[in-house]
Write an enzyme that holds these catalytic residues in place. Structure first.
Site, PDB file in Angstrom:
ATOM      1  N   LEU A  21       0.817  -1.218   0.000  1.00 36.95           N
ATOM      2  CA  LEU A  21       0.000   0.000   0.000  1.00 36.95           C
ATOM      3  C   LEU A  21       0.846   1.263   0.000  1.00 36.95           C
ATOM      4  O   LEU A  21       0.407   2.307  -0.457  1.00 36.95           O
ATOM      5  CB  LEU A  21      -0.933   0.008   1.217  1.00 36.95           C
ATOM      6  CG  LEU A  21      -2.008  -1.082   1.246  1.00 36.95           C
ATOM      7  CD1 LEU A  21      -2.781  -1.036   2.562  1.00 36.95           C
ATOM      8  CD2 LEU A  21      -2.961  -0.937   0.057  1.00 36.95           C
ATOM      9  N   GLY A  22       2.042   1.204   0.570  1.00 40.79           N
ATOM     10  CA  GLY A  22       2.879   2.391   0.637  1.00 40.79           C
ATOM     11  C   GLY A  22       3.850   2.294   1.787  1.00 40.79           C
ATOM     12  O   GLY A  22       4.126   1.208   2.319  1.00 40.79           O
ATOM     13  N   ALA A  23       4.378   3.442   2.199  1.00 43.36           N
ATOM     14  CA  ALA A  23       5.335   3.493   3.295  1.00 43.36           C
ATOM     15  C   ALA A  23       5.178   4.820   4.006  1.00 43.36           C
ATOM     16  O   ALA A  23       4.745   5.816   3.419  1.00 43.36           O
ATOM     17  CB  ALA A  23       6.764   3.326   2.782  1.00 43.36           C
ATOM     18  N   GLY A  24       5.517   4.821   5.307  1.00 47.35           N
ATOM     19  CA  GLY A  24       5.433   6.037   6.106  1.00 47.35           C
ATOM     20  C   GLY A  24       6.652   6.178   6.988  1.00 47.35           C
ATOM     21  O   GLY A  24       7.643   5.447   6.845  1.00 47.35           O
ATOM     22  N   GLY A  25       6.581   7.123   7.926  1.00 45.91           N
ATOM     23  CA  GLY A  25       7.717   7.368   8.803  1.00 45.91           C
ATOM     24  C   GLY A  25       8.067   6.176   9.664  1.00 45.91           C
ATOM     25  O   GLY A  25       9.221   5.987  10.038  1.00 45.91           O
ATOM     26  N   VAL A  29       3.670  -0.349   4.600  1.00 44.33           N
ATOM     27  CA  VAL A  29       2.279  -0.727   4.858  1.00 44.33           C
ATOM     28  C   VAL A  29       1.820  -1.677   3.751  1.00 44.33           C
ATOM     29  O   VAL A  29       2.015  -1.394   2.562  1.00 44.33           O
ATOM     30  CB  VAL A  29       1.355   0.509   4.902  1.00 44.33           C
ATOM     31  CG1 VAL A  29      -0.055   0.089   5.312  1.00 44.33           C
ATOM     32  CG2 VAL A  29       1.897   1.552   5.875  1.00 44.33           C
ATOM     33  N   ASP A 137      -0.474  13.270  16.284  1.00 40.78           N
ATOM     34  CA  ASP A 137       0.050  13.507  14.941  1.00 40.78           C
ATOM     35  C   ASP A 137      -1.104  13.567  13.941  1.00 40.78           C
ATOM     36  O   ASP A 137      -1.073  12.950  12.882  1.00 40.78           O
ATOM     37  CB  ASP A 137       1.038  12.399  14.551  1.00 40.78           C
ATOM     38  CG  ASP A 137       1.776  12.723  13.249  1.00 40.78           C
ATOM     39  OD1 ASP A 137       1.962  13.921  12.946  1.00 40.78           O
ATOM     40  OD2 ASP A 137       2.145  11.777  12.527  1.00 40.78           O
TER      41      ASP A 137
END
Length: 678
Positions: A21-25, A29, A137
């Site tokens: 799905l993607g990536a974050g800090g 994901v 956040d």
């Protein structure tokens, strides 16, 4: 949604990975199917974070707390495993764009959508804050758009990341544009901090830009503290005025989430027929749902997948045959105006039953009936066999199956106002309060009581291991002084008593010594032999005069004539041999002492420390070598208590202002928490 590469995992815990799905800090994901056949977004922690023991401890606590958050605007945290080699967290999957993606690709939202956005965010904060946490956040990237309203994700995760490699190296976790003034100034955050971010998000949705600009970051932070927000683009009227109040520099001047809900619920809202989002955003959601259907349909089904009866929201993809059952954008039957209260004439989440016939309103009502602790806990006590845990609060004394987290009994009745409670190794119990000093057996039958005459109240009771001797404090009617007493209940005789300024008493396990505390003048701790009446030790031992009213804790060793004393002034824990009359060891223990105790076998000494806002935990030493056996990332907070068989360590984490206290259970080897009761 991207296809998997050879480097991506096939499984994350029990979940089978379907797509990226993607990536974050915090990490990557993935879209995954749970063992029950649901779809979940599984967030995998970065390798750097997985090596940070402080992060793992906080991650375990925050995800466990987040699992209690329930509401139509907060996708549920389904499961998490901080203990895995690669820690992960699974949440309900919402097939919609983030608010930041939608505004960037489709432009600002119209006024009616803004009102639903603000109302949904406020309702999400109600759910988050009611569970005892803050988001910390909140930003457009953490708001997903669904036909059922905005969906707030990643609540509580920011606190887990605080102080990790990401923040220590300057890679700040969070978005400066939505930071509140108190955070910039290094002051304590509160639910009002999330309200400030809420207003910034709605202002962004109205104009495509944050109210204090995007960059450079240092200038944005200065504007947040000193300048007025730019609300151009927000339509004049109730919403504009409400957002301006939410962006007040003083947290006390901001409206609560409850007030935001009340104000916006009276405003006109979109009809169910047309939904709350613009047609272009609905079209994008439809495209994502069709892509999701394709990915799930093409993925092979794991054998044995079946429903478990767990409650599900409408956007969850379920089914043994992996057929996607999703809410299609613009379908009136699916869009039931969940952004309205049932009381306001609209249809709330409660009107749409879950697949198993239950509904969210019933779940929320059940949650309100669950037992909970107030903001402080007076004491915790394992039963001699270690099977149950007594928890003493200002309201009552409760008994728990600590392994399952289930309430067993309230033995002395609800709203019991016992000042002090102790549980002996023999199974005898003592309660002290305005109604007297009483002794109980392990079936909660009263077996003895003390009559001190015209006494206003009793407190600070402590029993010897055999349950025969009791030390306590009593205050006579119309008297300012207290009387410390050691009572032999089998002989029904006072062994020793002293009138003075004693504020608490503690009896050694064998009854040979009694500790007396005076909070306001040295010596702050005296140890007396009740048979002779002689004082055998005083603290501070050097006779010095430390600062007034230091915070002090003391504990007797169970297997030798030693006493340990911690205080906030010297930031040391002193171990003293009462028989030899000398100091055995001086141990560094900076911070505020929050409880001192030995393990039942005397092999370990534990010192609690404050609740983790400024520090990560307390101390534990091996009493044979006096070496520390835990790291700074442990969670030894208030009232540390070792299980009779060493199976676990129970500690109390007191409230930080958004919920009640929590009893955490720590693994004695790693020091990390395994579960909690709250």
């Amino acid at each position: 949604m991207k296809p998997l590469t050879p480097s991506d995992p096939a499984h994350i815990g029990p979940h089978r990975v379907l797509a990226r799905l993607g990536a974050g800090g915090m990490g990557a994901v993935y879209l995954a199917r749970t063992p029950e056949g649901h779809l979940a977004a599984v967030k995998v922690v970065h390798t750097e974070l997985a090596q940070d023991q402080g992060f793992l401890a906080r991650f375990a606590r925050e995800t466990r707390t987040a699992q209690r958050v329930r509401g139509p605007y907060t996708p549920a945290v389904l499961s998490a495993s901080p203990e895995d080699r690669t820690p992960w967290m699974a949440t309900e999957y919402v097939p919609g764009p983030t608010l930041s993606e939608a505004v960037a690709g489709r432009g600002p939202l119209p006024e009616a959508s803004l009102r639903v956005l603000a109302l949904g965010l406020a309702r999400a904060l109600q759910s988050v804050h009611a569970s005892g946490i803050m988001h910390r956040d909140l930003k457009p990237g953490n708001v997903l758009l669904s036909p059922r309203g905005p969906q707030v994700i990643d609540f509580g995760i920011a606190r887990a990341v605080e102080g990790t490699v990401l923040t220590k190296t300057g890679e700040a976790f969070g978005t400066p544009a939505y930071t509140c003034p108190e955070t910039v100034l290094g002051r304590e955050q509160s639910p009002a901090s999330d309200v400030f971010a809420l207003a910034g998000i709605v202002a962004f949705a109205a104009s495509g830009r944050p109210p204090f600009g995007r960059k450079p970051a240092a200038e944005v932070l200065q504007r947040i503290v000193n300048d007025e927000p730019d609300l151009e683009g927000v339509p004049a009227g109730t919403l504009h005025d409400l957002l301006a109040r939410c962006l007040a520099k003083d947290p006390a001047a901001r409206p609560s989430a409850d007030e935001i809900v009340n104000v916006l619920s009276s405003e006109p809202l979109p009809s169910a027929e047309h939904g709350w989002l613009p047609a272009t955003v609905n079209a994008e959601i439809g495209e994502r749902e069709r892509e999701l259907h394709r990915v799930v349909h093409e993925a092979p089904t794991a054998p044995g997948v079946a429903h478990t009866g767990r409650k599900r929201r409408g956007w969850i993809v379920v089914g043994a045959a992996a057929t996607a059952l999703v809410l299609m954008a613009g379908t009136a039957a699916a869009v039931l105006r969940p952004w309205e209260d049932a009381d306001s004439g609209g249809t709330d989440e409660a009107a749409a039953p879950d697949d198993d016939g239950a509904n969210e309103a019933e779940g929320d009502a059940a949650a309100e009936d669950e037992p909970s602790f107030p903001e402080s806990v007076y004491g915790i006590h394992f039963t001699p066999d270690g099977e149950e845990l007594y928890v003493h609060t200002p309201d009552e004394i409760t008994v728990w199956d600590w392994r399952e987290g289930e309430l067993i009994d309230t033995p002395f009745g609800a709203d019991d106002e016992t000042n002090s409670f102790d549980l002996a190794e023999s199974g005898h119990m003592a309660t002290a309060g305005e109604d007297g000093l009483r002794i109980w057996d392990d079936s909660h039958q009263e077996v003895d009581s003390f009559d001190g005459g015209d006494i206003e109240f009793y407190d600070s009771v402590s029993l010897s291991d055999d349950g025969n001797l009791a030390a306590f404090r009593m205050v006579e009617q119309d008297s300012e002084n207290s009387i410390a007493v050691v009572w032999d209940r089998e002989e029904d005789a006072v062994v020793w008593e002293e009138e003075g300024d004693t504020h608490s008493t503690q009896l050694s396990p064998d009854g040979s010594h009694v500790m007396l505390e005076n909070r306001y003048m040295a010596p702050y701790i005296r140890v007396v032999d009740p048979q002779s009446g002689d004082t055998v030790a005083e603290f501070p031992t050097d006779g010095g005069e430390p600062a007034d009213n230091p915070l002090i804790d003391a504990a007797f060793a169970p297997d030798r004539p030693h006493i340990a004393v911690s205080d906030s002034e010297t930031e040391q824990t002193v171990v003293y041999d009462l028989a030899a009359g000398e100091t055995v060891e001086e141990l560094d223990s900076p911070g505020t002492p929050m409880g001192l105790s030995y393990s039942p076998d005397g092999a370990s000494l534990l010192a609690g420390r404050d609740d983790g806002v400024g520090v990560n935990g307390g101390f534990m030493w091996d009493t044979s070598s006096w070496e520390s056996v835990v790291s700074e990332s442990t969670l030894i907070f208030d009232k540390p208590l070792v299980h009779p068989d060493g199976e676990t360590i129970a500690v109390v984490e007191n409230s930080t202002g958004t919920g009640g206290a929590t009893v955490l259970f720590l693994d004695p080897e790693s020091g990390r928490d395994t579960h909690e009761i709250t």
